[in-house]
Design a protein around this motif. Structure first.
Motif, PDB file in Angstrom:
ATOM      1  N   GLU A 250       1.049  -1.286  -0.152  1.00  0.00           N
ATOM      2  CA  GLU A 250       0.028  -0.023  -0.040  1.00  0.00           C
ATOM      3  C   GLU A 250       0.992   1.269   0.061  1.00  0.00           C
ATOM      4  OE1 GLU A 250      -3.386   1.818   2.775  1.00  0.00           O
ATOM      5  OE2 GLU A 250      -2.719   0.010   3.312  1.00  0.00           O
ATOM      6  N   LEU A 251       1.787   1.166   0.845  1.00  0.00           N
ATOM      7  CA  LEU A 251       2.964   2.378   0.899  1.00  0.00           C
ATOM      8  C   LEU A 251       3.582   2.676  -0.346  1.00  0.00           C
ATOM      9  CD1 LEU A 251       4.777   1.908   4.413  1.00  0.00           C
ATOM     10  CD2 LEU A 251       3.226   3.784   3.646  1.00  0.00           C
ATOM     11  N   LEU A 252       3.889   1.399  -1.044  1.00  0.00           N
ATOM     12  CA  LEU A 252       4.542   1.530  -2.197  1.00  0.00           C
ATOM     13  C   LEU A 252       3.636   2.239  -3.518  1.00  0.00           C
ATOM     14  CD1 LEU A 252       6.656  -1.631  -2.508  1.00  0.00           C
ATOM     15  CD2 LEU A 252       7.538   0.631  -2.302  1.00  0.00           C
ATOM     16  N   LEU A 253       2.577   1.936  -3.315  1.00  0.00           N
ATOM     17  CA  LEU A 253       1.397   2.353  -4.133  1.00  0.00           C
ATOM     18  C   LEU A 253       1.531   3.965  -3.988  1.00  0.00           C
ATOM     19  CD1 LEU A 253      -1.266  -0.238  -4.293  1.00  0.00           C
ATOM     20  CD2 LEU A 253       0.195   0.483  -6.223  1.00  0.00           C
ATOM     21  N   LYS A 254       1.129   4.365  -2.817  1.00  0.00           N
ATOM     22  CA  LYS A 254       1.193   5.635  -2.261  1.00  0.00           C
ATOM     23  C   LYS A 254       2.448   6.536  -2.852  1.00  0.00           C
ATOM     24  CE  LYS A 254      -2.008   5.474   1.624  1.00  0.00           C
ATOM     25  NZ  LYS A 254      -2.097   5.677   3.063  1.00  0.00           N
ATOM     26  N   LEU A 255       3.458   5.966  -2.581  1.00  0.00           N
ATOM     27  CA  LEU A 255       4.815   6.496  -3.076  1.00  0.00           C
ATOM     28  C   LEU A 255       4.846   6.756  -4.472  1.00  0.00           C
ATOM     29  CD1 LEU A 255       7.578   7.552  -1.806  1.00  0.00           C
ATOM     30  CD2 LEU A 255       8.248   5.073  -2.271  1.00  0.00           C
ATOM     31  N   ASP A 256       4.459   5.673  -5.189  1.00  0.00           N
ATOM     32  CA  ASP A 256       4.154   5.891  -6.614  1.00  0.00           C
ATOM     33  C   ASP A 256       3.299   6.845  -6.948  1.00  0.00           C
ATOM     34  OD1 ASP A 256       5.230   4.857  -9.009  1.00  0.00           O
ATOM     35  OD2 ASP A 256       3.363   3.443  -9.207  1.00  0.00           O
ATOM     36  N   ARG A 257       2.241   6.810  -6.402  1.00  0.00           N
ATOM     37  CA  ARG A 257       1.471   7.982  -6.817  1.00  0.00           C
ATOM     38  C   ARG A 257       2.024   9.406  -6.562  1.00  0.00           C
ATOM     39  NH1 ARG A 257      -2.703   4.574  -4.933  1.00  0.00           N
ATOM     40  NH2 ARG A 257      -2.776   5.681  -2.888  1.00  0.00           N
ATOM     41  N   THR A 258       2.665   9.299  -5.440  1.00  0.00           N
ATOM     42  CA  THR A 258       3.277  10.858  -5.045  1.00  0.00           C
ATOM     43  C   THR A 258       4.660  11.156  -5.966  1.00  0.00           C
ATOM     44  OG1 THR A 258       2.840  10.123  -2.689  1.00  0.00           O
ATOM     45  CG2 THR A 258       4.449  11.783  -3.036  1.00  0.00           C
ATOM     46  N   LEU A 259       5.248  10.408  -6.360  1.00  0.00           N
ATOM     47  CA  LEU A 259       6.289  10.356  -7.271  1.00  0.00           C
ATOM     48  C   LEU A 259       5.656  10.812  -8.626  1.00  0.00           C
ATOM     49  CD1 LEU A 259       8.690   7.277  -6.644  1.00  0.00           C
ATOM     50  CD2 LEU A 259       9.330  10.091  -6.045  1.00  0.00           C
ATOM     51  N   ALA A 260       4.658  10.279  -9.008  1.00  0.00           N
ATOM     52  CA  ALA A 260       4.027  10.781 -10.292  1.00  0.00           C
ATOM     53  C   ALA A 260       3.651  12.118 -10.398  1.00  0.00           C
ATOM     54  CB  ALA A 260       2.777   9.825 -10.561  1.00  0.00           C
ATOM     55  N   ASN A 261       3.099  12.681  -9.065  1.00  0.00           N
ATOM     56  CA  ASN A 261       2.601  14.051  -8.779  1.00  0.00           C
ATOM     57  C   ASN A 261       3.970  14.938  -8.852  1.00  0.00           C
ATOM     58  OD1 ASN A 261      -0.176  13.061  -8.525  1.00  0.00           O
ATOM     59  ND2 ASN A 261       0.189  13.069  -6.304  1.00  0.00           N
ATOM     60  N   VAL A 262       4.875  14.317  -8.134  1.00  0.00           N
ATOM     61  CA  VAL A 262       6.278  15.325  -8.045  1.00  0.00           C
ATOM     62  C   VAL A 262       6.825  15.140  -9.655  1.00  0.00           C
ATOM     63  CG1 VAL A 262       8.648  14.984  -7.398  1.00  0.00           C
ATOM     64  CG2 VAL A 262       6.877  14.687  -5.733  1.00  0.00           C
ATOM     65  N   GLU A 263       6.580  14.233 -10.428  1.00  0.00           N
ATOM     66  CA  GLU A 263       7.182  14.232 -11.700  1.00  0.00           C
ATOM     67  C   GLU A 263       6.258  15.360 -12.564  1.00  0.00           C
ATOM     68  OE1 GLU A 263       8.442  11.141 -15.086  1.00  0.00           O
ATOM     69  OE2 GLU A 263       7.042  10.463 -13.539  1.00  0.00           O
ATOM     70  N   ALA A 264       5.007  15.236 -12.169  1.00  0.00           N
ATOM     71  CA  ALA A 264       4.129  16.282 -13.034  1.00  0.00           C
ATOM     72  C   ALA A 264       4.639  17.601 -12.752  1.00  0.00           C
ATOM     73  CB  ALA A 264       2.986  15.823 -12.811  1.00  0.00           C
ATOM     74  N   ALA A 265       4.820  17.840 -11.482  1.00  0.00           N
ATOM     75  CA  ALA A 265       5.202  19.295 -10.881  1.00  0.00           C
ATOM     76  C   ALA A 265       6.350  19.645 -11.340  1.00  0.00           C
ATOM     77  CB  ALA A 265       5.086  19.329  -9.590  1.00  0.00           C
ATOM     78  N   SER A 266       7.359  18.817 -11.322  1.00  0.00           N
ATOM     79  CA  SER A 266       8.949  19.051 -11.783  1.00  0.00           C
ATOM     80  C   SER A 266       8.660  19.305 -13.475  1.00  0.00           C
ATOM     81  CB  SER A 266       9.598  17.840 -11.654  1.00  0.00           C
ATOM     82  OG  SER A 266       9.796  17.605 -10.285  1.00  0.00           O
ATOM     83  N   ALA A 267       7.743  18.716 -14.059  1.00  0.00           N
ATOM     84  CA  ALA A 267       7.748  18.902 -15.657  1.00  0.00           C
ATOM     85  C   ALA A 267       7.351  20.162 -15.784  1.00  0.00           C
ATOM     86  CB  ALA A 267       6.756  17.882 -16.233  1.00  0.00           C
ATOM     87  N   ALA A 268       6.353  20.667 -14.857  1.00  0.00           N
ATOM     88  CA  ALA A 268       5.545  21.955 -15.183  1.00  0.00           C
ATOM     89  C   ALA A 268       6.680  23.056 -14.730  1.00  0.00           C
ATOM     90  CB  ALA A 268       4.317  21.983 -14.138  1.00  0.00           C
ATOM     91  N   ALA A 269       7.241  22.852 -13.578  1.00  0.00           N
ATOM     92  CA  ALA A 269       8.533  23.772 -13.152  1.00  0.00           C
ATOM     93  C   ALA A 269       9.470  23.783 -13.994  1.00  0.00           C
ATOM     94  CB  ALA A 269       8.992  23.237 -11.662  1.00  0.00           C
ATOM     95  N   ALA A 270       9.773  22.610 -14.755  1.00  0.00           N
ATOM     96  CA  ALA A 270      10.771  22.768 -15.782  1.00  0.00           C
ATOM     97  C   ALA A 270      10.300  23.895 -17.079  1.00  0.00           C
ATOM     98  CB  ALA A 270      11.078  21.348 -16.520  1.00  0.00           C
ATOM     99  N   GLU A 271       9.096  23.890 -17.154  1.00  0.00           N
ATOM    100  CA  GLU A 271       8.818  24.781 -18.197  1.00  0.00           C
ATOM    101  C   GLU A 271       8.620  26.339 -17.540  1.00  0.00           C
ATOM    102  OE1 GLU A 271       4.819  23.076 -19.479  1.00  0.00           O
ATOM    103  OE2 GLU A 271       5.947  21.472 -20.423  1.00  0.00           O
ATOM    104  N   ASP A 272       8.020  26.504 -16.483  1.00  0.00           N
ATOM    105  CA  ASP A 272       7.736  27.788 -15.772  1.00  0.00           C
ATOM    106  C   ASP A 272       9.125  28.348 -15.239  1.00  0.00           C
ATOM    107  OD1 ASP A 272       5.167  27.287 -16.760  1.00  0.00           O
ATOM    108  OD2 ASP A 272       4.677  26.535 -14.737  1.00  0.00           O
ATOM    109  N   LEU A 273      10.000  27.504 -14.574  1.00  0.00           N
ATOM    110  CA  LEU A 273      11.001  28.110 -13.945  1.00  0.00           C
ATOM    111  C   LEU A 273      12.192  28.923 -14.681  1.00  0.00           C
ATOM    112  CD1 LEU A 273      11.461  27.960 -10.875  1.00  0.00           C
ATOM    113  CD2 LEU A 273      13.219  26.078 -11.204  1.00  0.00           C
TER     114      LEU A 273
END
Lengths: 325, 221
Positions: A250-273
């Motif tokens: 369950e933790l791994l699933l949550k971590l996976d989802r969190t990492l996906a969110n971080v990845e999406a945020a990083s992608a957005a930041a890479a465009e905006d930063l």
């Protein structure tokens, strides 16, 4: 004869009976003579062989000739040759001649240690043709008991001499044997004392070892207790791990989802930063310009001290120690 | 008329005040790039001196001096020459220190800088054992200084020179003058130096009055 036969009927046919008896006796005598002749080998086919010896000592006429332990003939002649050698004639059965090759050796041997002497024929090791009629065999005198005794005597003589010398030395009070025995006696006495001391030491060691073993028992007991505690801890750890094992997916699933969110945020930041950084740099530069301008403007410039080059302050004791009048 | 003239004069007064304020608001000429560069070298040299890294401080002051000389900055020349003299003094190179100080004295630098140059020359002569020339140079320093920032230091230096020349009374007088100067954070160290010199001068006076004071007994010697 008739008279006897008239009075006693046992005398009837006496002549016939006597004749039969004599005939039987003659037959038995002839059979015995025949048997003796057969036994003497009169009717056996024989072959003459001979060898040349240095001496006739130990060799006699009629001496048996053996091959592989079987009697196959006898010595039938002994002749002293003009050159001083002895020619020994052997009469052997022809049927065994095929076993005697040309390299065979004749030698004098004895039946047992002190048995009768005999001639033994030893075939040669290399295969070769059988010896021919009147063939000559090589001869060698085997070691007999007397020669063995002589060799033994020669070897034992110095040993016996040494034993005699040893015995004489042992009889002398100041001899090496007596001195060595005395030293050995003292040594054994000292060894006895040492053995006593060793036994005493062993007793002490035994007592100390007992104490050590008792302490070791206590230590082992403590180790057992520690192992018990460790086992309990391991059990707890095992149960904790089991719980973790249940929660981990369950933790791994949550971590996976969190990492996906971080990845999406990083992608957005890479465009905006990068544009944001460029803007911030421009903003900072403009801010500095504004501040510099304000610093040089009235009335702010009257409140701020202009940075100026400074000289190192003068100290009355610079460079010199305090003077001592 | 009088009612019309009042507003007019008020307007003129307001215009005058506005012009005056505008004049005040005008920015002074900004420092040149070379001046800023010289300032940077001077500040880095001061930091190196505070760390005790004299070998690094010296070339930095020399670089600042070169820049100030190239732009004819009299104050910059005086400031960096004085600092170089102090560094050379600390490094034991008295001749180089004298050269830098002579350069300051030859310029039209402010009297305060020239007073410090003269005082440093007095220090160099005192360290070289020439107390008479040191006294001469400290006198020039006092004349040039007036109420400069090194006033207390120059007075204490004069007191030390007086002690060196065997004039404890004069030393007492100069040290007491240094103590009478207005107290400030910058002068705190010199106030302490003045107290020390006072003590030494009083001991020297007593020794002159009674030669046995402060000396070990003859039996011990």
């Amino acid at each position: 004869m008739k008279i006897f036969a008239e009075h006693d009927n046992r005398f009837e046919g006496l002549e016939l009976k006597t004749g039969l008896f004599l005939l039987l006796a003659a037959f038995l005598i002839g059979a015995g003579i025949l048997a003796a002749l057969v036994r003497q080998g009169v009717f056996t086919q024989t072959t003459h062989l001979h060898f040349v010896a240095n001496s006739a000592q130990g060799i006699g006429k009629g001496m048996a000739v053996q091959l592989f332990g079987f009697k196959i003939g006898a010595v039938d002649a002994l002749n002293l040759e003009p050159d001083g050698t002895v020619r020994v004639g052997l009469l052997v059965q022809t049927e065994y001649l095929r076993l005697i090759n040309q390299d065979s050796t004749a030698r004098i041997a004895k039946e047992g240690l002190i048995g009768a002497s005999l001639i033994e024929i030893v075939p040669g090791p290399a295969p070769s043709r059988p010896v021919a009629e009147n063939g000559v065999l090589k001869y060698e005198r085997a070691t007999d008991f007397s020669s063995v005794a002589e060799e033994l005597s020669a070897q034992l003589r110095p040993i016996l001499a040494d034993l005699k010398q040893f015995a004489e030395s042992a009889n002398r009070p100041d001899g090496d044997v007596r001195v060595a025995l005395g030293n050995f006696r003292r040594f054994t006495g000292e060894m006895s004392e040492a053995a006593k001391r060793t036994a005493k030491l062993a007793d002490n060691a035994d007592r100390q070892l007992s104490g050590v073993l008792a302490k070791a028992d206590k230590a082992v007991g403590k180790v057992d207790a520690t192992f018990d505690k460790a086992s309990a801890t391991m059990d707890n750890l095992g149960s904790a791990l089991a719980g973790l094992d249940r929660k981990l997916p369950e933790l791994l699933l949550k971590l996976d989802r969190t990492l996906a969110n971080v990845e999406a945020a990083s992608a957005a930041a890479a465009e905006d930063l990068p544009p944001a950084l460029r803007d911030a740099r421009v903003l900072a530069k403009e801010g500095r310009t504004i501040v510099d301008g304000a610093k040089h403007s009235w009335p702010i410039n009257t409140m701020l001290a202009e940075p100026r080059e400074q000289a190192l302050p003068l100290g009355s004791f610079d460079g010199v120690a305090s003077p001592t009048p | 008329m009088a009612s019309r003239a009042r507003p007019r004069s008020a307007s003129l007064a307001a215009l005058g005040i506005g012009l005056a304020l505008a004049g005040c608001a005008a920015s002074p000429p900004p420092p040149s790039r070379l001046s800023e560069e010289a300032l940077g070298f001077n500040q880095r040299a001061a930091q190196a001196y505070e760390r005790g890294d004299l070998a690094k401080a010296r070339p930095l002051y020399e670089r600042a001096l070169e820049i100030d000389a190239s732009i004819d900055s009299i104050e910059g020349i005086a400031v960096n020459s004085l600092s170089l003299a102090r560094v050379d003094q600390a490094l034991g190179d008295a001749d180089a220190a004298h050269r830098h100080l002579d350069r300051v004295l030859e310029t039209a630098a402010a009297a305060g800088w020239r007073a410090e140059a003269a005082a440093r020359k007095a220090q160099l002569y005192l360290a070289g054992g020439d107390a008479a020339r040191a006294d001469e140079w400290v006198g020039r320093a006092q004349t040039l200084c007036g109420t400069c920032r090194a006033q207390a230091a120059i007075l204490n230096l004069g007191a030390r020179i007086a002690l060196a020349r065997g004039q404890p009374a004069l030393a007492l007088q100069r040290a007491e003058r240094a103590l009478q100067l207005p107290a400030s954070d910058d002068a705190r160290a010199e106030r302490a130096n003045a107290q020390r010199i006072l003590g030494e001068a009083k001991i020297a006076q007593q020794r002159h009055a009674s030669p046995t004071i402060g000396s070990p007994p003859a039996a011990v010697r």
